[in-house]
Design a protein around this motif. Structure first.
Motif, PDB file in Angstrom:
ATOM      1  N   VAL A 162       1.014  -0.970   0.203  1.00  0.00           N
ATOM      2  CA  VAL A 162      -0.146   0.109   0.138  1.00  0.00           C
ATOM      3  C   VAL A 162       0.773   0.934  -0.392  1.00  0.00           C
ATOM      4  CG1 VAL A 162      -2.102  -1.099   1.463  1.00  0.00           C
ATOM      5  CG2 VAL A 162      -0.457  -0.318   2.770  1.00  0.00           C
ATOM      6  N   LYS A 163       0.608   2.510  -0.345  1.00  0.00           N
ATOM      7  CA  LYS A 163       1.330   3.854  -0.478  1.00  0.00           C
ATOM      8  C   LYS A 163       0.217   4.712   0.351  1.00  0.00           C
ATOM      9  CE  LYS A 163       2.273   6.297  -4.342  1.00  0.00           C
ATOM     10  NZ  LYS A 163       2.723   6.069  -5.415  1.00  0.00           N
ATOM     11  N   MET A 164       0.765   5.855   1.121  1.00  0.00           N
ATOM     12  CA  MET A 164       0.572   6.588   1.387  1.00  0.00           C
ATOM     13  C   MET A 164       1.066   8.562   1.243  1.00  0.00           C
ATOM     14  SD  MET A 164       1.580   5.611   5.617  1.00  0.00           S
ATOM     15  CE  MET A 164       0.785   7.848   6.086  1.00  0.00           C
ATOM     16  N   LYS A 165       0.113   8.918   1.128  1.00  0.00           N
ATOM     17  CA  LYS A 165       0.849  10.547   1.351  1.00  0.00           C
ATOM     18  C   LYS A 165       1.357  10.972   1.996  1.00  0.00           C
ATOM     19  CE  LYS A 165      -0.276  11.168  -2.805  1.00  0.00           C
ATOM     20  NZ  LYS A 165       0.818  11.067  -3.899  1.00  0.00           N
ATOM     21  N   MET A 166       2.877  11.677   2.129  1.00  0.00           N
ATOM     22  CA  MET A 166       3.244  12.379   3.158  1.00  0.00           C
ATOM     23  C   MET A 166       3.746  13.938   2.815  1.00  0.00           C
ATOM     24  SD  MET A 166       4.232  10.249   5.276  1.00  0.00           S
ATOM     25  CE  MET A 166       5.740  10.396   6.597  1.00  0.00           C
ATOM     26  N   ILE A 193       5.723   5.866   0.969  1.00  0.00           N
ATOM     27  CA  ILE A 193       5.655   6.308   1.242  1.00  0.00           C
ATOM     28  C   ILE A 193       5.705   7.835   0.577  1.00  0.00           C
ATOM     29  CG2 ILE A 193       5.491   6.251   3.756  1.00  0.00           C
ATOM     30  CD1 ILE A 193       7.856   7.086   4.287  1.00  0.00           C
ATOM     31  N   ASP A 194       5.180   8.459  -0.377  1.00  0.00           N
ATOM     32  CA  ASP A 194       4.964   9.250  -1.483  1.00  0.00           C
ATOM     33  C   ASP A 194       4.905  10.968  -0.746  1.00  0.00           C
ATOM     34  OD1 ASP A 194       5.796  10.949  -3.317  1.00  0.00           O
ATOM     35  OD2 ASP A 194       3.367  10.232  -4.535  1.00  0.00           O
ATOM     36  N   ALA A 195       6.100  11.563  -0.272  1.00  0.00           N
ATOM     37  CA  ALA A 195       6.609  13.087  -0.250  1.00  0.00           C
ATOM     38  C   ALA A 195       5.871  13.862  -1.285  1.00  0.00           C
ATOM     39  CB  ALA A 195       7.150  13.692   0.842  1.00  0.00           C
ATOM     40  N   ASN A 196       5.607  13.310  -2.299  1.00  0.00           N
ATOM     41  CA  ASN A 196       5.095  14.489  -3.281  1.00  0.00           C
ATOM     42  C   ASN A 196       6.189  16.186  -3.427  1.00  0.00           C
ATOM     43  OD1 ASN A 196       2.303  13.403  -2.821  1.00  0.00           O
ATOM     44  ND2 ASN A 196       2.773  13.888  -5.017  1.00  0.00           N
ATOM     45  N   SER A 197       7.110  15.598  -2.951  1.00  0.00           N
ATOM     46  CA  SER A 197       8.711  16.779  -3.514  1.00  0.00           C
ATOM     47  C   SER A 197       8.488  17.877  -2.409  1.00  0.00           C
ATOM     48  CB  SER A 197       8.923  17.004  -4.769  1.00  0.00           C
ATOM     49  OG  SER A 197       8.389  16.252  -5.736  1.00  0.00           O
ATOM     50  N   LEU A 219      10.426   5.744  -0.212  1.00  0.00           N
ATOM     51  CA  LEU A 219      10.804   6.876  -0.499  1.00  0.00           C
ATOM     52  C   LEU A 219      10.206   7.384  -1.613  1.00  0.00           C
ATOM     53  CD1 LEU A 219       9.531   9.582   1.566  1.00  0.00           C
ATOM     54  CD2 LEU A 219      12.385   9.912   1.660  1.00  0.00           C
ATOM     55  N   GLU A 220       8.187   7.749  -2.242  1.00  0.00           N
ATOM     56  CA  GLU A 220       9.015   8.112  -3.817  1.00  0.00           C
ATOM     57  C   GLU A 220       9.147   9.798  -2.772  1.00  0.00           C
ATOM     58  OE1 GLU A 220       5.332   6.821  -5.360  1.00  0.00           O
ATOM     59  OE2 GLU A 220       5.077   8.727  -6.542  1.00  0.00           O
ATOM     60  N   GLU A 221       9.780  10.607  -4.161  1.00  0.00           N
ATOM     61  CA  GLU A 221       9.771  12.114  -4.517  1.00  0.00           C
ATOM     62  C   GLU A 221       9.987  12.439  -3.303  1.00  0.00           C
ATOM     63  OE1 GLU A 221       7.131  13.187  -6.877  1.00  0.00           O
ATOM     64  OE2 GLU A 221       8.363  13.380  -8.500  1.00  0.00           O
ATOM     65  N   PRO A 222      11.187  12.532  -2.712  1.00  0.00           N
ATOM     66  CA  PRO A 222      11.232  13.421  -1.135  1.00  0.00           C
ATOM     67  C   PRO A 222      11.591  15.170  -1.202  1.00  0.00           C
ATOM     68  CG  PRO A 222      13.408  11.830  -1.658  1.00  0.00           C
ATOM     69  CD  PRO A 222      12.622  12.070  -2.302  1.00  0.00           C
ATOM     70  N   GLY A 245      10.413   9.912 -10.036  1.00  0.00           N
ATOM     71  CA  GLY A 245      10.787   9.976 -12.264  1.00  0.00           C
ATOM     72  C   GLY A 245       8.963  10.137 -12.509  1.00  0.00           C
ATOM     73  N   GLU A 246       8.304  10.209 -12.008  1.00  0.00           N
ATOM     74  CA  GLU A 246       7.339  10.904 -12.408  1.00  0.00           C
ATOM     75  C   GLU A 246       6.831  12.819 -12.696  1.00  0.00           C
ATOM     76  OE1 GLU A 246       4.436  10.671  -8.007  1.00  0.00           O
ATOM     77  OE2 GLU A 246       3.190  12.898  -9.109  1.00  0.00           O
ATOM     78  N   ASN A 247       7.845  13.058 -12.253  1.00  0.00           N
ATOM     79  CA  ASN A 247       8.409  13.778 -12.856  1.00  0.00           C
ATOM     80  C   ASN A 247       9.490  14.399 -13.667  1.00  0.00           C
ATOM     81  OD1 ASN A 247       5.532  16.373 -11.755  1.00  0.00           O
ATOM     82  ND2 ASN A 247       6.373  14.888 -10.125  1.00  0.00           N
ATOM     83  N   PRO A 295       5.952   1.399 -12.406  1.00  0.00           N
ATOM     84  CA  PRO A 295       4.819   2.733 -12.941  1.00  0.00           C
ATOM     85  C   PRO A 295       4.805   4.059 -12.073  1.00  0.00           C
ATOM     86  CG  PRO A 295       5.962   0.755 -14.501  1.00  0.00           C
ATOM     87  CD  PRO A 295       6.278   0.171 -13.534  1.00  0.00           C
ATOM     88  N   HIS A 296       4.438   4.526 -12.014  1.00  0.00           N
ATOM     89  CA  HIS A 296       3.743   5.610 -11.942  1.00  0.00           C
ATOM     90  C   HIS A 296       2.436   5.463 -12.524  1.00  0.00           C
ATOM     91  CE1 HIS A 296       1.544   9.888 -12.086  1.00  0.00           C
ATOM     92  NE2 HIS A 296       1.547   9.652 -10.351  1.00  0.00           N
ATOM     93  N   SER A 297       1.109   5.457 -12.289  1.00  0.00           N
ATOM     94  CA  SER A 297      -0.264   5.513 -12.861  1.00  0.00           C
ATOM     95  C   SER A 297      -1.186   6.719 -11.338  1.00  0.00           C
ATOM     96  CB  SER A 297      -0.598   3.978 -13.163  1.00  0.00           C
ATOM     97  OG  SER A 297      -1.521   4.158 -13.966  1.00  0.00           O
TER      98      SER A 297
HETATM   99 MG    MG Z   1       3.883  10.251  -6.480  1.00  0.00          MG
END
Ligand code: MG
Length: 370
Positions: A162-166, A193-197, A219-222, A245-247, A295-297
């Motif tokens: 599972v993935k959650m936002k941070m 976990i995904d920090a969306n930059s 950890l995605e996009e710190p 990589g999504e960006n 892959p991001h989707s």
């Molecule tokens: Mg993301």
């Protein structure tokens, strides 16, 4: 065979509850369908990520790319890619122009599959018929209790990851969120976990030291996608592997991430990064460095399918992301939705090309003229 028309269809669906994440909030779900028509009656379906700028991306398609691909043989996919890229070089190379190209490229692969009677993943050289997904959600609209309920619900459905936002809450509140979710899902589930930059390099390092005991898978996009050096520093410092990589756009953007050893896991999305053609190259580059792709989707069943076909044709695909928030473009866009089994694996559509048929009722319901 010749391309005789390029059609773009913008669909938008307002959300009752916005999706709140570190850099903002989504108040609607949006997609841009790209339909490439040929003189033999075949139409290729593609999709572009709308990137909060559907007018811009539609304009690139209608006013830029269209003239450049009309009359071309749709099976010359590599040639058309280069033509679109060179045509948009001065305003493109990243962002809107590459996103627009991605939709066309996916539609061309769909045409190739329909003309050769094969699903895309077999045209690419298949590796597997189903791909592991993770349930992606855990936004900020719910309080801790709701978050725990949501994430453990995915586990009950059979997902093993599972993935959650941070990155939106303050330092301690964010740590509390991870603690809550880990306790709710138990020790045997992979937690992403995904920090969306949202973070700086020191914040990312500091918070990840505190999170070590919660066994985060990656950890995605710190930090900012433009801070590749920052990524490399975090990646070399913390125990949890980094993903991004999504960006990132095209083979060149991913080359930079790989060369700097900025991350361990690359997240190309075929609807942003340059299409199926470019995703395949990114997977191959990752493979040459013993790196995984996940892959991001996000947007729809079409983007899910495009990413599944690439992921199913590669030995180094760890996951494809599966958006589990309320999304009619995943649940209702196709006559036959993509099948997710009881263990969180997505079956790759087996029909020709992308293997999808649009549900015209859903298209008509959400279509907006722009
Ligand atoms: Mg993301």
């Amino acid at each position: 065979v010749k391309i005789v028309d390029l059609e773009t269809v913008y669909l938008s669906c307002p959300l009752e509850e916005p999706l709140v994440y570190a850099r903002g909030e989504a108040r609607s779900r949006d997609i841009i369908l790209v339909l490439v028509h040929t003189d033999v009656g075949l139409t290729g379906i593609g999709e572009c990520h709308p990137a909060d700028a559907p007018l811009v991306i539609t304009a690139v398609l209608e006013k830029g790319i269209k003239a450049c691909i009309l009359g071309e043989d749709p099976l010359f996919i590599e040639r058309i890619w280069e033509k679109m890229y060179n045509n948009s070089l001065e305003y493109g190379r990243k962002g809107a122009a590459i996103i627009a190209m991605s939709g066309v490229d996916i539609a061309l692969w769909d045409i190739l599959g329909k003309m050769t009677n094969l699903p895309i993943y077999k045209l690419l050289g298949a590796y597997q018929e189903k791909v592991r997904t993770y349930a992606s959600g855990g936004y900020y609209h719910s309080k801790l209790e709701g978050l725990a309920e949501e994430m453990s619900g995915y586990v009950r459905e059979g997902f093993s990851a599972v993935k959650m936002k941070m990155g939106k809450a303050d330092f301690r509140a964010d740590i509390e969120r991870v603690k809550t979710v880990r306790e709710a899902i138990g020790d045997n589930i992979d937690l992403i976990i995904d920090a969306n930059s949202a973070w700086s390099v020191p914040t990312a390092i500091r918070i990840m030291k505190k999170l070590e005991k919660y066994d985060v898978l990656f950890l995605e996009e710190p930090v900012s996608p433009d801070d590749i050096e920052g990524y490399a520093k975090i990646n070399a410092t913390i125990a949890v592997p980094l993903a991004a990589g999504e960006n990132a756009f095209t083979r060149y953007g991913f080359r930079d991430l790989i060369q700097a050893r900025a991350v361990e896991i690359l997240m190309p999305d075929a609807t942003w990064c340059g299409g199926i053609s470019e995703s395949k190259k990114i997977f191959a580059m990752a493979g040459a460095h013993n790196m995984l792709c996940a892959p991001h989707s996000f947007d729809s069943a079409i983007s899910l399918a495009a990413n599944l076909h690439v992921g199913a044709s590669a030995s180094n695909c760890s996951f494809v992301e599966l958006d589990r928030t309320w999304n009619p473009f995943i649940s209702d866009l196709l006559t036959e939705p993509i099948y997710i089994d009881g263990e969180g694996y997505a079956r790759v559509p087996q029909k020709l090309g992308l293997g999808l048929e649009l549900n015209e009722e859903t298209v008509d319901k959400y279509r907006i003229e722009i």
